[in-house]
Design a protein around this motif. Structure first.
Motif, PDB file in Angstrom:
ATOM      1  N   VAL A  10       0.859  -1.194   0.000  1.00 34.17           N
ATOM      2  CA  VAL A  10       0.000   0.000   0.000  1.00 34.17           C
ATOM      3  C   VAL A  10       0.892   1.240   0.000  1.00 34.17           C
ATOM      4  N   ALA A  11       1.876   1.269   0.890  1.00 28.85           N
ATOM      5  CA  ALA A  11       2.782   2.420   0.981  1.00 28.85           C
ATOM      6  C   ALA A  11       3.578   2.603  -0.309  1.00 28.85           C
ATOM      7  N   GLN A  12       4.058   1.500  -0.892  1.00 26.14           N
ATOM      8  CA  GLN A  12       4.816   1.558  -2.141  1.00 26.14           C
ATOM      9  C   GLN A  12       3.942   2.098  -3.275  1.00 26.14           C
ATOM     10  N   SER A  13       2.695   1.656  -3.328  1.00 24.16           N
ATOM     11  CA  SER A  13       1.774   2.116  -4.365  1.00 24.16           C
ATOM     12  C   SER A  13       1.477   3.600  -4.209  1.00 24.16           C
ATOM     13  N   VAL A  14       1.205   4.045  -2.992  1.00 27.81           N
ATOM     14  CA  VAL A  14       0.943   5.469  -2.733  1.00 27.81           C
ATOM     15  C   VAL A  14       2.141   6.298  -3.179  1.00 27.81           C
ATOM     16  N   ASN A  15       3.339   5.860  -2.843  1.00 27.67           N
ATOM     17  CA  ASN A  15       4.550   6.572  -3.230  1.00 27.67           C
ATOM     18  C   ASN A  15       4.624   6.718  -4.752  1.00 27.67           C
ATOM     19  N   PHE A  16       4.336   5.648  -5.484  1.00 25.64           N
ATOM     20  CA  PHE A  16       4.397   5.698  -6.947  1.00 25.64           C
ATOM     21  C   PHE A  16       3.340   6.622  -7.527  1.00 25.64           C
ATOM     22  N   TYR A  17       2.077   6.416  -7.174  1.00 25.62           N
ATOM     23  CA  TYR A  17       1.002   7.208  -7.778  1.00 25.62           C
ATOM     24  C   TYR A  17       1.095   8.679  -7.392  1.00 25.62           C
ATOM     25  N   GLN A  18       1.602   8.962  -6.207  1.00 29.29           N
ATOM     26  CA  GLN A  18       1.764  10.349  -5.779  1.00 29.29           C
ATOM     27  C   GLN A  18       2.961  11.008  -6.460  1.00 29.29           C
ATOM     28  N   ASN A  19       4.110  10.351  -6.461  1.00 22.40           N
ATOM     29  CA  ASN A  19       5.332  10.997  -6.935  1.00 22.40           C
ATOM     30  C   ASN A  19       5.601  10.825  -8.424  1.00 22.40           C
ATOM     31  N   ALA A  20       5.171   9.726  -9.014  1.00 27.11           N
ATOM     32  CA  ALA A  20       5.399   9.531 -10.451  1.00 27.11           C
ATOM     33  C   ALA A  20       4.284  10.150 -11.287  1.00 27.11           C
ATOM     34  N   LEU A  21       3.033  10.084 -10.787  1.00 24.46           N
ATOM     35  CA  LEU A  21       1.897  10.567 -11.569  1.00 24.46           C
ATOM     36  C   LEU A  21       1.222  11.802 -10.981  1.00 24.46           C
ATOM     37  N   GLY A  22       1.702  12.282  -9.845  1.00 23.46           N
ATOM     38  CA  GLY A  22       1.200  13.530  -9.290  1.00 23.46           C
ATOM     39  C   GLY A  22      -0.179  13.462  -8.660  1.00 23.46           C
ATOM     40  N   MET A  23      -0.641  12.262  -8.313  1.00 19.31           N
ATOM     41  CA  MET A  23      -1.954  12.153  -7.668  1.00 19.31           C
ATOM     42  C   MET A  23      -1.868  12.698  -6.240  1.00 19.31           C
ATOM     43  N   HIS A  24      -2.968  13.227  -5.767  1.00 23.43           N
ATOM     44  CA  HIS A  24      -3.062  13.831  -4.437  1.00 23.43           C
ATOM     45  C   HIS A  24      -3.581  12.791  -3.440  1.00 23.43           C
ATOM     46  N   VAL A  25      -2.870  12.621  -2.323  1.00 27.29           N
ATOM     47  CA  VAL A  25      -3.295  11.664  -1.295  1.00 27.29           C
ATOM     48  C   VAL A  25      -4.392  12.294  -0.447  1.00 27.29           C
ATOM     49  N   ILE A  26      -5.542  11.650  -0.399  1.00 26.99           N
ATOM     50  CA  ILE A  26      -6.657  12.111   0.424  1.00 26.99           C
ATOM     51  C   ILE A  26      -6.574  11.491   1.805  1.00 26.99           C
ATOM     52  N   ARG A  27      -6.350  10.165   1.847  1.00 31.66           N
ATOM     53  CA  ARG A  27      -6.142   9.481   3.123  1.00 31.66           C
ATOM     54  C   ARG A  27      -5.261   8.274   2.886  1.00 31.66           C
TER      55      ARG A  27
END
Length: 144
Positions: free
Chosen positions: A22-39
Motif C-alpha cells: 500500500v505504501a509503495q503504491s501510494v509513493n508511486f502514484y503520488q510521486n510519479a503521476l502527481g496524484m493527491h493523497v486524500i487518506r
C-alpha cells in the motif's frame, strides 16, 4: 452529476498484498503521476486527480481543494487472499499526460517498467507501463 438511475462512477480500486505494498503504491502514484493523497492508513489509501474532459484544458496544476466528484479517485486496499489479488487482471488505469517522455522517465525512476515501446498512432502517443505494484498503467498524450 448523477445518471438517470442515481448512479455515478465513484473510484477504481487496486488490491495489493500487505501494508508495505500500500505504501509503495501510494509513493508511486503520488510521486510519479502527481496524484493527491486524500487518506492513507496501513491497509487503505485513497488518491485523486482531476478528470480529463473535452471541456477542460490540459492544465491540471490547479487541483481543487475540496476533492469533489469532478476528480478521479483511486483506492488501494491491502488484501491477503491470492484470489483477491489477480495482479495484472484488474482494471488498466489510463492517464492523459502533457509530456509523455517526462512522465515515462518519472515513472521509470519510481520503479515502473515500459511494457513495450511507446506507440505513435495518428491521434497521439500511447505507452503502457507496469507499475511497481504490478498493475498496468496506460499513458496517453493526445496529438496537438
Amino acid at each position: 452529476m448523477l445518471s438517470s438511475t442515481g448512479i455515478r462512477f465513484g473510484r477504481a480500486m487496486l488490491m495489493v498484498r500487505g501494508s508495505e505494498k500500500v505504501a509503495q503504491s501510494v509513493n508511486f502514484y503520488q510521486n510519479a503521476l502527481g496524484m493527491h493523497v486524500i487518506r492513507h492508513t496501513d491497509d487503505w489509501a485513497e488518491l485523486a486527480c482531476p478528470v480529463a474532459t473535452a471541456a477542460t484544458s490540459s492544465d491540471t496544476s490547479s487541483f481543487p481543494s475540496n476533492h469533489s466528484s469532478a476528480n478521479f479517485r483511486l483506492s488501494i486496499k491491502s488484501v491477503e487472499s491470492e484470489a483477491q489479488l489477480s495482479t495484472g487482471y484488474s482494471p488498466i488505469l489510463t492517464f492523459d499526460v502533457d509530456d509523455m517522455d517526462g512522465t515515462v522517465a518519472r515513472c521509470a525512476q519510481m520503479g515502473a517498467h515500459l511494457d513495450g515501446p511507446i506507440q505513435y498512432p495518428a491521434h497521439g502517443k500511447v505507452a503502457t507501463l507496469r507499475a511497481p505494484d504490478g498493475h498496468m498503467i496506460g499513458l496517453y498524450e493526445p496529438a496537438i
